[in-house]
Design an enzyme around this catalytic site. Structure first.
Site, PDB file in Angstrom:
ATOM      1  CG  LEU A 168      27.865  -3.491 -15.111  1.00 25.72           C
ATOM      2  CD1 LEU A 168      27.261  -3.889 -13.786  1.00 25.72           C
ATOM      3  CD2 LEU A 168      29.367  -3.272 -14.990  1.00 25.72           C
ATOM      4  CG  ASP A 169      25.550  -0.282 -15.055  1.00 25.23           C
ATOM      5  OD1 ASP A 169      24.808  -0.623 -14.122  1.00 25.23           O
ATOM      6  OD2 ASP A 169      26.722   0.087 -14.877  1.00 25.23           O
ATOM      7  CD  GLU A 170      25.288  -4.177 -21.833  1.00 23.12           C
ATOM      8  OE1 GLU A 170      24.762  -5.278 -22.102  1.00 23.12           O
ATOM      9  OE2 GLU A 170      26.435  -3.864 -22.181  1.00 23.12           O
TER      10      GLU A 170
END
Lengths: 284, 284, 284, 284
Positions: free
Chosen positions: C227-229
């Protein structure tokens, strides 16, 4: 004619601005700057005010006593008052990096900083020659985990000796002891070489490079016991791209560190910052 | 409980802040925002104040009359007072460029702008379909040097009909007549596609390209009779390099124009701007 | 005369630039843009090249086959080749926030984006009217944890039906399934409303406000399973102060989100991004 | 293994990139950086290239001769070639302002600038003590309109004596003579304290204040005979508001001047700038 600066914070209350401005009128003061802020969540009122006193009847002590008796106590204010000629005394803590040190001493010598620098303290001897160039006393105070009590004691003695008001860590690479933090609460400024809260701790440029960010940053903050978790004073950023190496990040970062630390020092020395709830109110 | 916004400017005078804040206290008002500025050179005082009235005894007319009688007249103030539910009515003037128009109508539809757009007026028919998409009345008013009296008359009739408070020139490519400027003094906002005062007039991106600048800009300003010489509300910039063509300048500039115009519209609609001496005070 | 764009990455090797440029010369091509980058740590070579072919003897298929046989295989290149008239097809995924949607559709309608938008897919019906304004097919595909297989299947069918090349999550508030991520590897762009890696996950403006940052940001990135990486394409920031509320953060953030997402879309559609090692090379 | 930097500009021609990169391959060089630009309007090709030579058979003179014979002459190139160990020698011209001087000398002492500063020349004696702090020879060369021949002669003698490659005017407040400009063509860098072409000439901060701009700037450029009209190397800006006085503009401007001049010096010393048609190509 005297100029004074007043910082106030207290519970938000009815008519508080009117009460303060009436008070200033009552002592024949002319407000030349007023800024205020209400933290609605916390119900806290903050004010920064500069005024000229038209008479010479007051000195700082007498006006402070009068302010306390006639206004501050009534509203249960936390407050500070300064005259413009009171320059705060700043100690510089450094290790081996010299770019922030050169920048601060250059600005200081060019007359841009309203403060005095009576002493530079370092855990290494490397930068003694830089201090010598600017004719500022330099004290070598070794500091490692093993000798932190001795180091802290030497630091505190020097700070007392030079009557230091606040401390700036210009890329000082050692932990500040809880005792020193408590003694100089909200009066120790650090520069961290990342856009906090991203990349706290060691080697932030390496972490930023690894993550592939397109913007790097620097953050100046007051030192608290939590590493890189203190109230933020100022931040700034620079664009980077895939074409930049870690060395490029570091070089671009040096400019950010210089600028962001210099701005924080100036804001603090001009009494434009207030701390509350691990955040800063900056009246700039 | 009612929220009002007050804008004041007048000669700087002793105790003026205390007088205003006392007045607000006297009508049982709670100040939730106050910002002030003194132009020391011109000796002019500016203030913007938002307050909540704790009682329901006032309507806008009665509070205005009371303010005038009890405060404004005494200090010879120029002043304005608004309630939050009074949304200003904005007319959009466009020609053929659609990027600012799309941006403004998108923000308007997304609920970001505290205003109403009752009408779009254009000297070309090209953008009628854009207006139709957003269901906003569109009026085609031809305008050239030869027919400027006719054009102006048609414009004024529409503005009156729709009860327009202020006008936004969203890349409108015709001169505004002195009569219209006078009727809407400090109420016509233009976006100029350069970092004024550099490159006024036509084709600023071409001039910027020729000069080899490393930064381009956009400027929103109130319209006065001097071309691109009115009080500046907001500016912003973008970096360019040798690798950018004039077309790249224009494309990057479109983003600047959108942003800078949108910000100016918002500031104006929120009553955060004051004009004095061909400059703006922007309380943001 | 035909214009082609070539993207290459492979192990860095001796004479690779000379080999590529010789190849272009050999097919009578005129290089009008060339940018290259070497990741020294990973020993990877990246190149983006635009050229005009002076003859009409090639179509895309034949030039691709020729390039592969005469150059790409020899250097073991990963490569892509496009003609300018091949506009990629983009699907928009939205939920309830409309500001990014209005911005993208406005830019699209104003002719600023070199792509086609055949479909908008949403897990809510709210924004159907926005799609209708711009005459773009809108499909309501419910999606929750409980029905993610059904949701994913419906999404994939629509994407296939509309021959979608890449997906943009314009504040789409649901998880993308691993299967969809794999199908559109490096072809799903998200906008996250913080300066990543600070404040990943939900409610970043609230976290930023609590931390007392002086700058907020937005980040567009390719979607990966973390996530969001995913690899960051573009970031931008805006200054905030103690005087800004969370609502102010959110409002300022909307502008950042719009700009940063629009730039990422444009870069991707213009084939200016390459992904390697969870980072992007952006030849802008 | 030797590293060389090559700068080329010439008429744009078929296969020029291939020819250059083939040449580098032919001398067993490994390209580690290549950037190029074509000015389509003027039909001029620019290239900057860094490469490592795998053998030790070359010295700078022999590689230059070989490059000229085997490549440069054929394409009628204007070109320069440098090895990394050739640090250019920079003369600083100053008058009374010390902030840029402190900044440059601080960076120089901190090892950030790839150059040597053998001499500081000034038309006033004020800054001699600053030069002394950094142990750099300081020469007082009076210069007014009346004695400009004498002044120029003294300047030229010093520049020759110290074998100066380029000159930096660090807020030097006197005209540079046409003869000196010709002798150091594209090798004299000035910092102007405005966002050129806005506010050329004297007192730009005063003019910016009067105009009510919301952004101020600084510009570094090569000196030509037209005052403040030379090719721009770098610009940057800072936000201002109605609350800033002229003194605030000047103070904020000092930071801009420092940064913009330091960046220009670094770009020039790293051979990253090329001048053509009163504009710069900056390969950064």
């Amino acid at each position: 004619m005297q100029k004074i600066t007043i910082l106030i914070h207290c519970e938000d209350q009815k008519s508080i601005i009117a009460s303060v401005t009436n008070y200033i009128a009552s002592i024949d003061g002319n407000i030349i700057y007023l800024d205020q802020h209400v933290d609605a969540d916390e119900n806290v009122f903050f004010m920064r005010l500069e005024c000229e006193l038209r008479t010479d009847q007051w000195n700082l002590e007498s006006i402070k006593a009068h302010f306390k008796m006639n206004l501050a106590t009534k509203f249960n204010m936390a407050w500070e008052m300064y005259t413009l000629d009171q320059k705060p005394k700043m100690a510089l803590f450094v290790s081996k990096y010299d770019h922030c040190l050169y920048d601060i001493l250059g600005r200081y010598s060019a007359g841009e900083l309203p403060l005095e620098i009576p002493v530079i303290i370092s855990n290494h001897e490397d930068l003694e020659s830089v201090a010598a160039r600017f004719s500022i006393p330099f004290h070598y105070v070794p500091f490692t985990k093993d000798i932190k009590e001795i180091g802290e004691k030497a630091q505190l003695q020097l700070l007392e000796h030079y009557q230091i008001d606040f401390i700036v860590l210009a890329r000082y690479m050692q932990i500040i002891t809880p005792n020193l933090i408590a003694t100089y609460k909200n009066n120790i400024i650090n520069i961290h070489h990342s856009f906090l809260p991203a990349f706290p701790g060691a080697k932030p440029y390496h972490s930023a490079f690894k993550r592939g960010v397109k913007i790097i940053g620097a953050t100046s903050h007051y030192v608290t016991e939590g590493l890189d978790e203190g109230p933020i004073i100022e931040q700034d950023i620079a664009r980077v791209s895939h074409s930049h190496s870690i060395e490029d990040f570091i070089m671009k970062g040096r400019d950010l560190e210089r600028m962001v630390l210099a701005r924080a020092i100036k804001l603090h020395a001009e009494r434009k910052t207030m701390v509350y709830n691990n955040k800063t109110v900056v009246f700039s």
